[in-house]
Each structure stands twice: as C-alpha cells, then as structure tokens.
Design a protein around this motif. Sequence first.
Motif, mmCIF file in Angstrom:
data_model
loop_
_atom_site.group_PDB
_atom_site.id
_atom_site.type_symbol
_atom_site.label_atom_id
_atom_site.label_comp_id
_atom_site.label_asym_id
_atom_site.label_seq_id
_atom_site.Cartn_x
_atom_site.Cartn_y
_atom_site.Cartn_z
ATOM 1 N N ARG A 3 0.844 -1.201 0.000
ATOM 2 C CA ARG A 3 0.000 0.000 0.000
ATOM 3 C C ARG A 3 0.873 1.241 0.000
ATOM 4 O O ARG A 3 1.972 1.225 0.521
ATOM 5 N N HIS A 4 0.281 2.311 -0.551
ATOM 6 C CA HIS A 4 0.951 3.604 -0.512
ATOM 7 C C HIS A 4 -0.126 4.668 -0.446
ATOM 8 O O HIS A 4 -0.999 4.722 -1.306
ATOM 9 N N GLU A 5 -0.068 5.478 0.587
ATOM 10 C CA GLU A 5 -0.997 6.588 0.716
ATOM 11 C C GLU A 5 -0.223 7.778 1.262
ATOM 12 O O GLU A 5 0.325 7.715 2.355
ATOM 13 N N ARG A 6 -0.129 8.803 0.493
ATOM 14 C CA ARG A 6 0.643 9.998 0.840
ATOM 15 C C ARG A 6 2.028 9.632 1.337
ATOM 16 O O ARG A 6 2.817 9.079 0.592
ATOM 17 N N GLU A 7 2.312 9.938 2.592
ATOM 18 C CA GLU A 7 3.654 9.723 3.132
ATOM 19 C C GLU A 7 3.719 8.474 4.007
ATOM 20 O O GLU A 7 4.464 8.419 4.985
ATOM 21 N N ARG A 8 2.949 7.466 3.631
ATOM 22 C CA ARG A 8 2.952 6.171 4.316
ATOM 23 C C ARG A 8 2.910 5.079 3.253
ATOM 24 O O ARG A 8 2.113 5.152 2.324
ATOM 25 N N ALA A 9 3.748 4.087 3.438
ATOM 26 C CA ALA A 9 3.739 2.936 2.526
ATOM 27 C C ALA A 9 3.971 1.685 3.358
ATOM 28 O O ALA A 9 4.576 1.733 4.431
ATOM 29 N N SER A 10 3.464 0.565 2.868
ATOM 30 C CA SER A 10 3.715 -0.695 3.571
ATOM 31 C C SER A 10 4.194 -1.746 2.575
ATOM 32 O O SER A 10 3.787 -1.763 1.417
ATOM 33 N N PHE A 11 5.067 -2.583 3.079
ATOM 34 C CA PHE A 11 5.710 -3.631 2.293
ATOM 35 C C PHE A 11 5.715 -4.906 3.124
ATOM 36 O O PHE A 11 5.623 -4.862 4.350
ATOM 37 N N ASN A 12 5.830 -6.049 2.468
ATOM 38 C CA ASN A 12 6.004 -7.281 3.224
ATOM 39 C C ASN A 12 7.038 -8.163 2.552
ATOM 40 O O ASN A 12 7.339 -8.013 1.371
ATOM 41 N N ARG A 13 7.581 -9.062 3.340
ATOM 42 C CA ARG A 13 8.536 -10.058 2.868
ATOM 43 C C ARG A 13 8.207 -11.351 3.589
ATOM 44 O O ARG A 13 7.921 -11.352 4.782
ATOM 45 N N GLY A 14 8.206 -12.440 2.839
ATOM 46 C CA GLY A 14 7.891 -13.730 3.434
ATOM 47 C C GLY A 14 6.537 -14.268 3.017
ATOM 48 O O GLY A 14 6.085 -15.285 3.519
ATOM 49 N N TYR A 15 5.883 -13.580 2.096
ATOM 50 C CA TYR A 15 4.645 -14.079 1.498
ATOM 51 C C TYR A 15 5.046 -14.723 0.175
ATOM 52 O O TYR A 15 5.624 -14.072 -0.678
ATOM 53 N N THR A 16 4.759 -16.018 0.047
ATOM 54 C CA THR A 16 5.152 -16.744 -1.161
ATOM 55 C C THR A 16 3.919 -17.399 -1.782
ATOM 56 O O THR A 16 2.894 -17.538 -1.101
ATOM 57 N N PRO A 17 3.985 -17.826 -3.026
ATOM 58 C CA PRO A 17 2.837 -18.519 -3.637
ATOM 59 C C PRO A 17 2.460 -19.818 -2.915
ATOM 60 O O PRO A 17 1.367 -20.336 -3.085
ATOM 61 N N GLN A 18 3.355 -20.332 -2.065
ATOM 62 C CA GLN A 18 3.076 -21.540 -1.287
ATOM 63 C C GLN A 18 2.538 -21.211 0.107
ATOM 64 O O GLN A 18 2.185 -22.111 0.859
ATOM 65 N N GLY A 19 2.505 -19.937 0.471
ATOM 66 C CA GLY A 19 2.075 -19.532 1.812
ATOM 67 C C GLY A 19 3.187 -18.758 2.504
ATOM 68 O O GLY A 19 4.101 -18.251 1.855
ATOM 69 N N PHE A 20 3.117 -18.699 3.821
ATOM 70 C CA PHE A 20 4.101 -17.944 4.584
ATOM 71 C C PHE A 20 5.466 -18.627 4.563
ATOM 72 O O PHE A 20 5.571 -19.840 4.697
ATOM 73 N N ALA A 21 6.519 -17.828 4.436
ATOM 74 C CA ALA A 21 7.893 -18.306 4.601
ATOM 75 C C ALA A 21 8.145 -18.514 6.101
ATOM 76 O O ALA A 21 7.336 -18.086 6.929
ATOM 77 N N PRO A 22 9.256 -19.145 6.469
ATOM 78 C CA PRO A 22 9.541 -19.342 7.895
ATOM 79 C C PRO A 22 9.639 -18.030 8.687
ATOM 80 O O PRO A 22 9.312 -17.999 9.865
ATOM 81 N N GLU A 23 10.116 -16.963 8.061
ATOM 82 C CA GLU A 23 10.168 -15.653 8.708
ATOM 83 C C GLU A 23 9.414 -14.663 7.825
ATOM 84 O O GLU A 23 9.663 -14.576 6.624
ATOM 85 N N VAL A 24 8.497 -13.919 8.449
ATOM 86 C CA VAL A 24 7.640 -12.986 7.710
ATOM 87 C C VAL A 24 7.775 -11.601 8.337
ATOM 88 O O VAL A 24 7.817 -11.465 9.558
ATOM 89 N N PHE A 25 7.829 -10.582 7.466
ATOM 90 C CA PHE A 25 8.013 -9.207 7.919
ATOM 91 C C PHE A 25 7.009 -8.283 7.248
ATOM 92 O O PHE A 25 6.725 -8.429 6.060
ATOM 93 N N HIS A 26 6.485 -7.335 8.016
ATOM 94 C CA HIS A 26 5.727 -6.205 7.495
ATOM 95 C C HIS A 26 6.558 -4.972 7.795
ATOM 96 O O HIS A 26 6.948 -4.757 8.951
ATOM 97 N N LEU A 27 6.840 -4.188 6.784
ATOM 98 C CA LEU A 27 7.631 -2.982 6.957
ATOM 99 C C LEU A 27 6.748 -1.781 6.670
ATOM 100 O O LEU A 27 6.146 -1.691 5.601
ATOM 101 N N HIS A 28 6.667 -0.883 7.638
ATOM 102 C CA HIS A 28 5.871 0.344 7.516
ATOM 103 C C HIS A 28 6.855 1.480 7.265
ATOM 104 O O HIS A 28 7.663 1.796 8.138
#
Length: 187
Positions: A95-120
């Motif tokens: 997501r991106h709205e004005r001066e805020r964005a969010s990203f993730n790592r660890g979401y794969t087509p098979q499901g969650f990876a062993p370590e998952v991150f949400h970065l704001h």
Amino acid sequence: MKALEEMTADELAALFPIILVPHQDAWQGWFMRESARLRALLPLEQIYQLTHVGSTAIEGIWAKPTVDMLLEATDEAAFLSLAARLPDCGYIHMRHERERASFNRGYTPQGFAPEVFHLHLRLRGDADEVYFRDYLNLHPELAKEYERLKLSLWRPFEHDRDGYTAAKGEFVRRITEQAKRYFQGEF
C-alpha cells in the motif's frame, strides 16, 4: 502455480490467514537480522530510525508470527528513494498513501515463509506504533487486554486481515493517544 499478483482477494485470504501464536523470544532475533540486512542494503543517510513494532515487540502476548518494523525516512526525498529500493531488498509493495507505505517479505505462492516481515515506511516522527508498543510494555495489564481482544477477533476474522485490523482500531487509537500524553511527544 499462480504468482501472488495474479491471485484473487479470496485466494490470498485463504493462503495467508490470520494466525496467532504465543509470544516467542526468537522474534527479536528475526528483527535484529532483518534490520542488519536492510541497513547493509539501504542508504543509511536516508534512514532516521528502523524499529521493531507491533505485537511481536510487546512482551508476553500472543501475536501473528510476523515481525512488524517501522522504517522512518529522514525526509520526503529519502521516503521516495527508500520506497523505490525496498522491492530490490525482497519486499512486496502492498500500500501507498501519501507519506505512508507498507511492504512485506515472506509471502510466497506456497504460503508464509519461515520468517515474515511487514515494513511500515513513514516520514521521521510518524511513529504511533512506537508509542503504542512502549506504553503496552510499561502497562502489562493493558497488553493482556489487547491480547484478549486479538484472540476474540482471531477466528471471526481469520480470512479478513483488513477487518481484523479495523476491529482492533478503536483500542489501538485510544491507547496510542494515552501513550502520546504519557510520553509527551518523546518519539
């Protein structure tokens, strides 16, 4: 197998349900490793602060096994630069709205990876999550109240991440305002 960007909202909700687990000390290590990795990949002069936030940073409460991080950019130019660089660090732009964005790592087509991150990604000083985290860590009874709320919402919103977040919204807003008064704008 479909790529994530080709999946419908229902397919994504089924693949990435809300999961809550007891607090794990390992989450701090996940944050430390990921923080070091990002600091090695991103221009340090553009980073004001990179902080572990979210329920995995609140001592002793159940949480989604996803480490939330708040990356504060030094200014608007740094914000745009960091937002452009994060996909090269393995993050998916959510997501991106004005001066805020969010990203993730660890979401794969098979499901969650062993370590998952949400970065704001935010501008310097937009740190409500830090107030919330620190206040709950200072007030364990409120942390347990938050935990009870999350556990009560888990199953009804298991496949509705936005609904789950919205249902916690009033509690989070109320406690964040209390925390800002308590800390007197320290962050």
